[in-house]
Design an enzyme around this catalytic site. Structure first.
Site, short mmCIF file in Angstrom:
data_model
loop_
_atom_site.label_atom_id
_atom_site.label_comp_id
_atom_site.label_asym_id
_atom_site.label_seq_id
_atom_site.Cartn_x
_atom_site.Cartn_y
_atom_site.Cartn_z
N SER A 1 57.03 31.98 -11.51
CA SER A 1 56.73 33.50 -12.04
C SER A 1 56.40 33.34 -13.47
CB SER A 1 58.17 34.12 -11.91
OG SER A 1 58.03 35.62 -12.01
N HIS B 1 59.09 35.80 -3.17
CA HIS B 1 58.73 35.33 -4.43
C HIS B 1 59.81 34.15 -4.99
CE1 HIS B 1 57.30 35.97 -8.66
NE2 HIS B 1 58.51 35.76 -9.15
#
Length: 283
Positions: A107, A259
């Site tokens: 991320s 994610h």
């Protein structure tokens, strides 16, 4: 295997703050592969807890808590720019005399890995980007301006409290059955320290935008991009665009994954990294 905790770790300070880091399978002055793990926004080394023991079978592993997250300092005076965070990672690598570096960034950590790859290509052998942030602009002027208000940190605190750790985890994990008390406690723990909300206020003010296409296209370090096809935070379209801009890159995606891939698919991510690094799993 030498694990963090079996020997005392010397403190590491830079820019007047102390940075928490963990070492696994570390041997001074060794030429073994070193995996440097960089976590994402609102996260910490905890997010790599399932991946670390797998990677440590094949080399040294260093994981750090980027300030103001995890156990690192939460200063109100530090400039929380990507450039400074990249410099922290570089300084720690040099402080520990690490070599044969494979950066692994998740991320926001992926964007910091890209900053490092651009600034210090001499230091990095390969880069692994897991659901990396990309193409985000600098915070809007109105938000930056608001961050100077005396009680803005309470707005951030209230926003995070309203969201709650469970809601945040549901947003980043596709397989909800993986969410348990240990996971919830691990991701909530750093936010029991009131200072983090002041630091996040400063971070909103300091963060640059992500690297633009013209700068990404100058990066020549081999890169592996790994994505969850159900990623709600950084959509797979961002990963495909990064793949297009990073001329020496490979792209892998997983169905029914979100994610937080280091939690959802640690074995798969580990196998992808080891293969990309050119390391035999038998080693």
């Amino acid at each position: 295997m030498k694990q963090q905790g079996q020997f005392p770790l010397p403190p590491f300070s830079i820019y007047g703050i102390t940075v928490h880091y963990e070492l696994y399978n570390y041997e001074p002055n060794s030429n073994k592969t070193t995996f440097v793990l960089i976590h994402g926004f609102l996260s910490s080394t905890f997010s790599y807890r399932r991946l670390i023991p797998l990677l440590a079978q094949h080399g040294a592993v260093v994981a750090l808590d980027l300030p103001p997250f995890g156990k690192s300092d939460k200063s109100k005076d530090f400039t929380y720019s990507y450039r400074n965070m990249a410099n922290i990672v570089v300084s720690l690598v040099e402080h520990l005399h690490l070599s044969n570096i494979i950066l692994v960034g998740h991320s926001m950590g992926g964007q910091i890995a890209l900053y490092i790859s651009k600034q210090r290509p001499d230091l990095v052998d390969k880069t692994v980007l897991i659901c990396s942030s990309g193409y985000l602009p600098k915070s809007h002027f109105s938000l930056v301006y608001s961050s100077y208000l005396p009680f803005f940190y309470l707005y951030i605190k209230n926003w995070l409290v309203r969201s709650g750790v469970l809601k945040n985890l549901l947003n980043v994990i596709h397989d909800r059955s993986l969410i348990d008390d240990e996971m919830m406690q691990g991701y909530a723990a750093p936010f029991f320290d009131e200072r983090i909300f002041h630091a996040l206020t400063r971070m909103i003010r300091d963060r640059e935008g992500d690297l633009p296409s013209c700068e990404l296209q100058q990066i020549e370090i081999p890169s592996l991009l790994i994505w969850g096809e159900e990623d709600k935070v950084v959509p797979i379209s961002v990963g495909k665009r990064l793949h297009s801009d990073l001329k020496n890159s490979r792209f892998i995606s997983y169905e029914k994954a979100g994610h937080l891939l280091p939690e959802e698919k640690p074995q798969h991510v580990y196998e992808n990294i080891v293969e990309f690094a050119g390391i035999s799993e038998a080693q």
